[in-house]
Design an enzyme around this catalytic site. Structure first.
Site, PDB file in Angstrom:
ATOM      1  CB  CYS A 116     -19.967  72.769  15.826  1.00 46.05           C
ATOM      2  SG  CYS A 116     -21.204  73.555  16.864  1.00 46.05           S
ATOM      3  CG  HIS A 253     -21.757  71.620  12.057  1.00 46.88           C
ATOM      4  ND1 HIS A 253     -22.510  70.879  12.940  1.00 46.88           N
ATOM      5  CD2 HIS A 253     -21.722  72.880  12.556  1.00 46.88           C
ATOM      6  CE1 HIS A 253     -22.901  71.665  13.930  1.00 46.88           C
ATOM      7  NE2 HIS A 253     -22.446  72.889  13.721  1.00 46.88           N
ATOM      8  CG  ASN A 283     -25.507  73.551  15.711  1.00 47.77           C
ATOM      9  OD1 ASN A 283     -24.971  72.456  15.888  1.00 47.77           O
ATOM     10  ND2 ASN A 283     -24.829  74.677  15.590  1.00 47.77           N
TER      11      ASN A 283
HETATM   12  N1  ACO Z   1     -36.410  85.568  16.979  1.00 50.01           N
HETATM   13  C1  ACO Z   1     -36.723  86.807  16.547  1.00 50.01           C
HETATM   14  N2  ACO Z   1     -35.823  87.797  16.427  1.00 50.01           N
HETATM   15  C2  ACO Z   1     -34.551  87.511  16.771  1.00 50.01           C
HETATM   16  C3  ACO Z   1     -34.162  86.250  17.246  1.00 50.01           C
HETATM   17  C4  ACO Z   1     -35.153  85.254  17.347  1.00 50.01           C
HETATM   18  N3  ACO Z   1     -34.898  84.001  17.769  1.00 50.01           N
HETATM   19  N4  ACO Z   1     -32.851  86.275  17.510  1.00 50.01           N
HETATM   20  C5  ACO Z   1     -32.413  87.505  17.214  1.00 50.01           C
HETATM   21  N5  ACO Z   1     -33.440  88.268  16.782  1.00 50.01           N
HETATM   22  C6  ACO Z   1     -33.430  89.651  16.361  1.00 50.01           C
HETATM   23  C7  ACO Z   1     -32.250  90.423  16.895  1.00 50.01           C
HETATM   24  O1  ACO Z   1     -32.498  90.886  18.200  1.00 50.01           O
HETATM   25  C8  ACO Z   1     -32.132  91.553  15.896  1.00 50.01           C
HETATM   26  O2  ACO Z   1     -33.080  92.520  16.214  1.00 50.01           O
HETATM   27  P1  ACO Z   1     -32.717  94.082  16.044  1.00 50.01           P
HETATM   28  O3  ACO Z   1     -32.419  94.257  14.575  1.00 50.01           O
HETATM   29  O4  ACO Z   1     -33.969  94.754  16.503  1.00 50.01           O
HETATM   30  O5  ACO Z   1     -31.526  94.315  16.913  1.00 50.01           O
HETATM   31  C9  ACO Z   1     -32.551  90.899  14.587  1.00 50.01           C
HETATM   32  O6  ACO Z   1     -33.262  89.703  14.950  1.00 50.01           O
HETATM   33  C10 ACO Z   1     -31.392  90.545  13.690  1.00 50.01           C
HETATM   34  O7  ACO Z   1     -30.406  89.902  14.476  1.00 50.01           O
HETATM   35  P2  ACO Z   1     -29.046  89.402  13.856  1.00 50.01           P
HETATM   36  O8  ACO Z   1     -28.226  88.759  14.936  1.00 50.01           O
HETATM   37  O9  ACO Z   1     -28.425  90.470  13.024  1.00 50.01           O
HETATM   38  O10 ACO Z   1     -29.601  88.288  12.885  1.00 50.01           O
HETATM   39  P3  ACO Z   1     -28.824  87.479  11.797  1.00 50.01           P
HETATM   40  O11 ACO Z   1     -29.430  87.691  10.496  1.00 50.01           O
HETATM   41  O12 ACO Z   1     -27.340  87.647  11.946  1.00 50.01           O
HETATM   42  O13 ACO Z   1     -29.176  85.980  12.221  1.00 50.01           O
HETATM   43  C11 ACO Z   1     -28.186  84.127  13.366  1.00 50.01           C
HETATM   44  C12 ACO Z   1     -28.806  85.497  13.497  1.00 50.01           C
HETATM   45  C13 ACO Z   1     -29.227  83.161  12.815  1.00 50.01           C
HETATM   46  C14 ACO Z   1     -27.753  83.654  14.751  1.00 50.01           C
HETATM   47  C15 ACO Z   1     -26.975  84.206  12.412  1.00 50.01           C
HETATM   48  O14 ACO Z   1     -26.105  85.221  12.813  1.00 50.01           O
HETATM   49  C16 ACO Z   1     -26.224  82.922  12.364  1.00 50.01           C
HETATM   50  O15 ACO Z   1     -26.719  81.920  11.887  1.00 50.01           O
HETATM   51  N6  ACO Z   1     -24.962  82.905  12.798  1.00 50.01           N
HETATM   52  C17 ACO Z   1     -24.196  81.691  12.858  1.00 50.01           C
HETATM   53  C18 ACO Z   1     -24.394  81.111  14.184  1.00 50.01           C
HETATM   54  C19 ACO Z   1     -24.316  79.630  14.213  1.00 50.01           C
HETATM   55  O16 ACO Z   1     -24.696  78.905  13.318  1.00 50.01           O
HETATM   56  N7  ACO Z   1     -23.808  79.127  15.333  1.00 50.01           N
HETATM   57  C20 ACO Z   1     -23.773  77.752  15.560  1.00 50.01           C
HETATM   58  C21 ACO Z   1     -22.473  77.307  16.116  1.00 50.01           C
HETATM   59  S1  ACO Z   1     -21.177  77.687  15.041  1.00 50.01           S
HETATM   60  C22 ACO Z   1     -21.408  76.748  13.752  1.00 50.01           C
HETATM   61  O17 ACO Z   1     -21.889  75.664  13.939  1.00 50.01           O
HETATM   62  C23 ACO Z   1     -21.019  77.226  12.436  1.00 50.01           C
END
Ligand code: ACO
Length: 326
Positions: A116, A253, A283
């Site tokens: 990214c 980004h 993304n």
């Molecule tokens: N739909 C519904 N529920 C979901 C989904 C989905 N698509 N994905 C995960 N869940 C559930 C999980 O299973 C979890 O359930 P549980 O509590 O029963 O175990 C719950 O939602 C919470 O999951 P978390 O992973 O804790 O959710 P979080 O609030 O951390 O959000 C996310 C997840 C959006 C991926 C976040 O961590 C994030 O944005 N991280 C950065 C990742 C990113 O942007 N990566 C891109 C590349 S790196 C960059 O560009 C910076």
């Protein structure tokens, strides 16, 4: 004192025709429009058609940037394509872009892989080449087909990414050596390979002889993102002697709305100055910054003389920033 700066002469972008909304995804996965929008800000993503490759997306974006730059393709000396989803392991997809655009034979064309952060790394590399010579004009492209490396059964990753491309044309121009100069004023690139298992693809030619699928520890990425990004921005500002309140447009980004708003808040950049396009294309990795830049230029927000701040973070971890006087 006169110096050479890399001035942006044109910008272009391309998104594939096919759109997949959050609602459409929730028909085949245990997810919802509400979950995706609240956690990330994403509403939809564009997906490349069968037979439409990263090179096709890159060529379309580059063509637009070349036309807008007013520079003839035969005058481009270097092509850098930032991508993690090349058409083939080799040759570089940049070679296809070079050939299809009629860029001069013998110009350097190569791919750069920093996930990214790829566009920021490619811009920094092109800037170094232009400032040190003998290169005069560069085409810098970010193009991705992440849909091809997503595990479409994994709701924790597949909802976050999409396909797209963006490009800029840079030209070496003599400037005065002050912060009022047009062009790239400062760049930074960073990597910390200790975190390479937080966001990776579980395959590759050397390990599995496959291209593999994206795997991510989203919480860990999130935990590092705001600190690393705001840190590198502060370093870039200090190096160039500019302050955060002088920034006209913040073009991050486009990964997650919460990350980019958190970064802006930490730096004291008002939300109205952030150019956000991730709601429309999710993304798109190395393509996301030039896609957002293109939007800002097309809708008249980014104008000549504006101070534009770019930043990115991604797998590796890699992260970086660039300050450009438009
Ligand atoms: N739909 C519904 N529920 C979901 C989904 C989905 N698509 N994905 C995960 N869940 C559930 C999980 O299973 C979890 O359930 P549980 O509590 O029963 O175990 C719950 O939602 C919470 O999951 P978390 O992973 O804790 O959710 P979080 O609030 O951390 O959000 C996310 C997840 C959006 C991926 C976040 O961590 C994030 O944005 N991280 C950065 C990742 C990113 O942007 N990566 C891109 C590349 S790196 C960059 O560009 C910076």
């Amino acid at each position: 004192m006169a110096v050479i700066r890399s001035v942006v002469r044109g910008v272009g972008a391309y998104l594939p025709e096919r759109i997949i909304s959050n609602d459409e995804l929730s028909e085949r996965l245990d997810t919802s429009d509400e979950w995706i929008r609240e956690r990330t800000g994403i509403r939809q993503r564009h997906i490349a058609a069968d037979g439409e490759f990263t090179s096709d997306l890159g060529i379309a974006a580059s063509r637009q940037a070349m036309v807008r730059s007013g520079i003839d393709p035969s005058d481009i000396d270097v092509v850098i394509l930032a991508t993690s989803t090349p058409d083939q392991t080799f040759p570089a997809t940049a070679a296809t872009i070079q050939a299809e655009l009629g860029i001069q034979r013998g110009a350097a064309a190569f791919d750069l892989q920093a996930v990214c952060s790829g566009f920021v790394f490619a811009l920094a590399t092109a800037d170094s080449l232009l400032r040190s010579g003998p290169y005069r004009r560069a085409l810098v492209v970010g193009a991705e087909t992440f849909s091809r490396i997503l595990d479409w059964e994994d709701r924790t990753t597949c909802v976050l990414f999409g396909d797209g491309a963006g490009a800029v044309v840079l030209e070496a121009q003599p400037q005065h050596g002050t912060n009022d100069d047009r062009g790239i004023l400062s760049t930074r690139m960073c990597t910390d390979g200790r975190y390479r298992d937080k966001l990776f693809v579980d395959g590759g030619p050397s390990t599995s002889r496959t291209s593999g699928y994206l795997r991510m520890n989203g919480r860990e990425v999130f935990r590092h993102a705001v600190t690393k990004i705001s840190g590198v921005i502060e370093e870039t500002l200090v190096e160039s002697g500019l302050a955060a309140d002088e920034i006209d447009w913040f073009v991050p980004h486009q990964a997650n709305k919460r990350i980019l708003e958190g970064t802006a808040a930490k730096l004291g950049i008002p939300i109205e100055k952030i150019i956000i396009t991730l709601d429309r294309h999710a993304n798109t990795s190395a393509a996301s910054i030039p896609l957002a830049l293109n939007q800002g230029v097309e809708d008249g927000r980014i104008k000549e003389g504006d101070l534009v701040l770019l930043e990115a973070m991604g797998g590796g971890f890699t992260w970086g920033a660039a300050l450009i006087r438009w």
